[in-house]
Scaffold this motif. Structure first.
Motif, short mmCIF file in Angstrom:
data_model
loop_
_atom_site.label_atom_id
_atom_site.label_comp_id
_atom_site.label_asym_id
_atom_site.label_seq_id
_atom_site.Cartn_x
_atom_site.Cartn_y
_atom_site.Cartn_z
N VAL A 191 0.83 -1.20 0.00
CA VAL A 191 0.00 0.00 0.00
C VAL A 191 0.87 1.25 0.00
O VAL A 191 0.70 2.15 -0.85
CB VAL A 191 -0.95 0.02 1.21
CG1 VAL A 191 -1.68 1.36 1.30
CG2 VAL A 191 -1.96 -1.12 1.12
N PHE A 192 1.81 1.34 0.92
CA PHE A 192 2.62 2.56 1.03
C PHE A 192 3.59 2.71 -0.14
O PHE A 192 3.91 3.84 -0.55
CB PHE A 192 3.38 2.56 2.36
CG PHE A 192 2.50 2.79 3.56
CD1 PHE A 192 1.37 3.60 3.46
CD2 PHE A 192 2.77 2.19 4.77
CE1 PHE A 192 0.54 3.81 4.56
CE2 PHE A 192 1.95 2.39 5.87
CZ PHE A 192 0.83 3.21 5.76
N SER A 230 -8.92 -1.12 0.56
CA SER A 230 -8.30 -2.28 1.20
C SER A 230 -8.61 -2.26 2.69
O SER A 230 -8.90 -1.21 3.27
CB SER A 230 -6.78 -2.24 1.01
OG SER A 230 -6.43 -2.13 -0.35
N THR A 231 -8.57 -3.44 3.31
CA THR A 231 -8.75 -3.53 4.76
C THR A 231 -7.44 -3.16 5.42
O THR A 231 -6.45 -3.88 5.31
CB THR A 231 -9.19 -4.95 5.17
OG1 THR A 231 -10.38 -5.28 4.45
CG2 THR A 231 -9.46 -5.02 6.65
N VAL A 232 -7.43 -2.01 6.10
CA VAL A 232 -6.19 -1.47 6.65
C VAL A 232 -6.38 -1.04 8.10
O VAL A 232 -7.49 -0.69 8.51
CB VAL A 232 -5.70 -0.27 5.82
CG1 VAL A 232 -5.26 -0.71 4.43
CG2 VAL A 232 -6.78 0.82 5.72
N PRO A 233 -5.32 -1.06 8.91
CA PRO A 233 -5.43 -0.64 10.31
C PRO A 233 -5.91 0.80 10.45
O PRO A 233 -5.70 1.63 9.55
CB PRO A 233 -3.99 -0.79 10.83
CG PRO A 233 -3.37 -1.82 9.95
CD PRO A 233 -3.98 -1.59 8.60
N VAL A 234 -6.52 1.06 11.57
CA VAL A 234 -7.04 2.40 11.84
C VAL A 234 -5.90 3.43 11.81
O VAL A 234 -4.85 3.23 12.41
CB VAL A 234 -7.74 2.44 13.21
CG1 VAL A 234 -8.17 3.87 13.54
CG2 VAL A 234 -8.95 1.51 13.21
N GLY A 235 -6.11 4.50 11.07
CA GLY A 235 -5.11 5.55 10.94
C GLY A 235 -4.38 5.51 9.61
O GLY A 235 -3.60 6.42 9.30
N THR A 236 -4.64 4.50 8.79
CA THR A 236 -3.93 4.37 7.52
C THR A 236 -4.27 5.51 6.56
O THR A 236 -3.40 6.02 5.85
CB THR A 236 -4.24 3.00 6.86
OG1 THR A 236 -3.83 1.96 7.74
CG2 THR A 236 -3.49 2.86 5.54
N LYS A 270 -2.47 10.31 3.51
CA LYS A 270 -2.58 11.75 3.29
C LYS A 270 -1.26 12.45 3.59
O LYS A 270 -0.81 13.34 2.86
CB LYS A 270 -3.70 12.33 4.16
CG LYS A 270 -4.20 13.69 3.71
CD LYS A 270 -5.50 14.04 4.41
CE LYS A 270 -6.09 15.32 3.81
NZ LYS A 270 -7.42 15.63 4.40
N GLU A 271 -0.60 12.03 4.66
CA GLU A 271 0.69 12.61 5.05
C GLU A 271 1.75 12.36 3.99
O GLU A 271 2.54 13.27 3.65
CB GLU A 271 1.16 12.02 6.39
CG GLU A 271 0.38 12.50 7.59
CD GLU A 271 0.77 11.76 8.85
OE1 GLU A 271 1.82 11.06 8.83
OE2 GLU A 271 0.04 11.85 9.86
N ILE A 272 1.80 11.13 3.48
CA ILE A 272 2.80 10.77 2.47
C ILE A 272 2.64 11.63 1.22
O ILE A 272 3.61 12.17 0.68
CB ILE A 272 2.69 9.28 2.10
CG1 ILE A 272 3.13 8.41 3.28
CG2 ILE A 272 3.54 8.95 0.86
CD1 ILE A 272 2.82 6.93 3.10
#
Length: 446
Positions: free
Chosen positions: A99-100, A129-135, A140-142
Motif C-alpha cells: 500500500v505505502f 483495502s482492509t487497513v489498520p485504523v489511521g492508515t 494523506k501525510e505521504i
C-alpha cells in the motif's frame, strides 16, 4: 465519472466492473503484465460467478480498460481506488508495504501533475483495502509531504471506503449492498462519493458517513464478530457431542431469537479465506499496540485453529491412531463454495495432517483443483469428478459444501467405496438417512 482502480484482485476487479456497469469510465491498473493481458482480452483469472460476463460487457462497451501504467491511470481519473493486498505480517499485523509503496509512487505522479498544471486539479484517493485504523491519515501525510510547495495546484482528499464482498457472491454484494460505509473528513468528498454510490442504494440501503478512522474500524469489527459467531457455534457443537445433544436442532432454535438471527451459526471445520484469518489477527495486534488485550478475539482465533483438526481426531477414533495407507476421499478444497480461493482453506490443514499420518488422498473440487495443485503438487491425487475420488476409499471427508455434493447418489457411492464411512465437515447430510443406507456417519456436534 472517471475512476481508476489500483489492484485487480477480487476486490479491485469486482469494484471496477461494477462501477463500469453503472456508466462510469474505469481504468483498472495492476503491475502483473500477464494478468492485464488476459483481462484486456476479457479473460478473468479468478472464479467469481457473474464477474467474467460483467468484465466482457463493459470492456466491449469501452467503459472498462486495463493497464500496467500507473501514471496513465492516475492522470485520467478523478477518483482513485486503492484495492491492494494487505497480507498478515510476521507479527500478525496487516503488512502495508505494498500500500505505502504504491502511495509513494502515486504521490510522485501527483506532484508532477500539480507542477505542470496551470489550474487546480482535484483528486479523491479512496482506500478500499482492509487497513489498520489511521492508515488514511498516513496516506494523506505521504502525499502531502511529496507534493510540498505545489499543494496549491492539487486539491486532494483521502477517503476510507471498506468493502463487504463475500467471495462467491461478490458481484451481487456490490450491486445490491446492505450498506455503504464512507469515511470522510471533507464535505466535498462526501458529496462526490454519495453520487458515485447512489445507483447501488436505490432500494433503500443506507450510505453511512463517518470519519475515516471509524470507517477503517468497521471492517475489522464486522469480520471479527462474524468469525466469533462461527467459532462460538463450533464450541457449542463440540459440547453437544459430549452431552448427546444435536447442534443442528440447537442452531435452528437459537436462530429464531430476533436478537441472534439464523446467519453465521453453522458449525463445521472452521473458517478460512483471505479476510477472517488475517483481519482477526490484525485486530488482536492492533489491540496489543494500543494496550488493549482482545481476549474474546484471541479466543475466536484459537477455537478456529483447533476446529480445523477435529475431523482428523474423529478419524483416529474411528480407525485407530494408525491411519497409514488408508485411502481417503476429499470433497471440496476451496475455503467456501462458489470460489476457487484456497487461501487459509480448512482443507489445507486437514490434508496436511492426514499426510503426516501416511494417508493416501484423492480429492475433488468443482473449480479449485488448479490452485490446490500449486499447494500440494503430487502429494495427493486429484479426481476428474466427485465419484472418481471415492474409488476404493476407506472414507469420505466432506470439507466444502458445494451444491453438487448435497444430493449425491449414495447407492453408487457405496459401490465405489471400500468402507462406507462419511465424515461430514459441514453437516449437510441427514444422519438417520445415511445410517439406514448402511453408512457410518460422523458430523460436527451431532
Amino acid at each position: 465519472m472517471n475512476l481508476s482502480i489500483i489492484g485487480t484482485g477480487y476486490v479491485g476487479l469486482v469494484t471496477g466492473a461494477c462501477f463500469a456497469e453503472t456508466g462510469n469510465n474505469v481504468i483498472c491498473m495492476d503491475i502483473d503484465t500477464a494478468k492485464i493481458k488476459k483481462l484486456q482480452k476479457g479473460i478473468v483469472p479468478i472464479y467469481e460467478p457473474g464477474l467474467e460476463e460483467l468484465v466482457k460487457k463493459n470492456l466491449d462497451a469501452g467503459r472498462l480498460k486495463f493497464t500496467t501504467d500507473l501514471e496513465y491511470a492516475i492522470k485520467n481519473s478523478e477518483i482513485i481506488f486503492l484495492c491492494l493486498p494487505t497480507p498478515p505480517g510476521k507479527d500478525g499485523n496487516a503488512d502495508l508495504g505494498i500500500v505505502f509503496s504504491v502511495v509513494k509512487d502515486m504521490a510522485k505522479i501527483l506532484k508532477n501533475i500539480a507542477r505542470e498544471s496551470k489550474s487546480v486539479v482535484n483528486k479523491i484517493i479512496v482506500s478500499k483495502s482492509t487497513v489498520p485504523v489511521g492508515t488514511a491519515d498516513k496516506i494523506k501525510e505521504i502525499i502531502a509531504k511529496e507534493i510540498g510547495k505545489y499543494c496549491e495546484n492539487l486539491k486532494f482528499d483521502v477517503v476510507s471506503n471498506p468493502e463487504f464482498l463475500k467471495e462467491g457472491n461478490a458481484v451481487q454484494d456490490f450491486m445490491f449492498p446492505d450498506r455503504v460505509v464512507i469515511g470522510v473528513n471533507n464535505s466535498d468528498s462526501e458529496t462526490v462519493m454519495r453520487e458515485l454510490y447512489e445507483p447501488f442504494v436505490r432500494t433503500g440501503a443506507p450510505i453511512l458517513v463517518m470519519d475515516t478512522r471509524s470507517a477503517e474500524m468497521v471492517k475489522y469489527a464486522a469480520n471479527a464478530f462474524l468469525a466469533m459467531r462461527i467459532s462460538f457455534m463450533n464450541e457449542i457443537a463440540n459440547l453437544c457431542e459430549k452431552v448427546g445433544a444435536d447442534v443442528e436442532k440447537v442452531r435452528i432454535a437459537i436462530g429464531y431469537d430476533v436478537r441472534i438471527g439464523p446467519k453465521f451459526l453453522f458449525p463445521g471445520v472452521g473458517w478460512g479465506g483471505s479476510c477472517f484469518p488475517k483481519d482477526v489477527k490484525a485486530l488482536i495486534k492492533m489491540g496489543e499496540e494500543n494496550g488493549i488485550e482482545m481476549r474474546i478475539v484471541k479466543s475466536v482465533y484459537e477455537v478456529n485453529e483447533r476446529q480445523r483438526k477435529i475431523i482428523v481426531e474423529k478419524m483416529k477414533r474411528h480407525f485407530g491412531k494408525d491411519l497409514k495407507d488408508k485411502k481417503i476421499a476429499i470433497w471440496g478444497l476451496s475455503f467456501k463454495p462458489k470460489t476457487d480461493d484456497m487461501r487459509e482453506a480448512p482443507s489445507i490443514t486437514i490434508i496436511n495432517e492426514l499426510l503426516k499420518l501416511g494417508v493416501k488422498i484423492t480429492a475433488f473440487d468443482p473449480v479449485a483443483i488448479a490452485n490446490a495443485k500449486k499447494i500440494f503438487g503430487n502429494q495427493i491425487k486429484f479426481a476428474k469428478d466427485q465419484y472418481e475420488a471415492l474409488k476404493g476409499a476407506d472414507a469420505l471427508v466432506l470439507v466444502t459444501e458445494w451444491q453438487e455434493f448435497r444430493e449425491p447418489d449414495f447407492n453408487y457411492m457405496k459401490s465405489l467405496m471400500r468402507n462406507h464411512v462419511i465424515f461430514d465437515g459441514r453437516n449437510i447430510y441427514n444422519p438417520e438417512k445415511l445410517k439406514k443406507l448402511g453408512f457410518t456417519y460422523y458430523g460436527i456436534g451431532r
